[in-house]
Design a protein around this motif. Structure first.
Motif: not given
Length: 190
Positions: A97-101, A108-114, A133-142
């Protein structure tokens, strides 16, 4: 698992009361007990269906028990335009469920690699699997509550005031025996 031939060789070479013979007896005692210790055993006759084998392999490598296995494409074959048989492979996936989230929130503009294929051995059968696998997203201001952050403290407040009994200067004098020169060490502590 050692056999009768191993026992005969050990007895002839080292003797009945030797250390290697005791090791052999311990192996005969413990190996059958450890045979059924695995809480997630691989079934003895492996399934012959490639989809069932892929599902078994994916469930073994998933570290979350709430993962769901999905069969995206069954293996099939058909005749092409030039009367050649075209085989389509099977595609089986597993997601928690975490991966689905995470995939639902993925930009969708960032690539996903197989990546792959990686081998997974189930008894004497090798199953190949791939990962997304995808590159980590930039940290949001959380903002993270400092009391709920277990990885590192956000602030460290130490009371580093000096006590009245603290010695700010350390002098060590060595030597001065029979006219030798003394060595003076001095250290200033802030």
């Amino acid at each position: 698992m050692p056999d009768v031939e191993t026992k005969t060789l050990l007895t002839q070479i080292f003797g009945v009361k030797s250390h290697p013979m005791r090791k052999f007896q311990r192996l005969l005692y413990w190996f059958p007990r450890f045979k059924h210790v695995n809480p997630y055993p691989v079934p003895q006759p492996l399934p012959s269906d490639p989809v069932a084998l892929a599902q078994l392999g994916l469930q073994r490598i998933a570290n979350d028990l709430s993962c769901q296995v999905t069969v995206y494409q069954e293996p099939r074959s058909y005749l092409g335009p030039d009367a050649l048989e075209i085989r389509l492979p099977h595609i089986v996936g597993i997601q928690s469920p975490d991966q689905r989230e995470l995939l639902a929130r993925h930009d969708c503009r960032r690539p996903v690699f197989v990546e792959g294929p990686f081998p997974l051995w189930l008894r004497r059968t090798c199953v190949q699997y791939y990962i997304l696998r995808s590159d980590p997203a930039a940290k949001e201001g959380r903002t993270v509550d400092p009391e709920r952050n277990f990885y590192y403290p956000l602030e460290m407040n130490f009371d580093l005031e000096r006590d009245l009994g603290d010695d700010d200067e350390l002098d060590v004098e060595e030597g001065n025996r029979d006219g030798e020169r003394g060595v003076l060490w001095s250290r200033q502590v802030p």
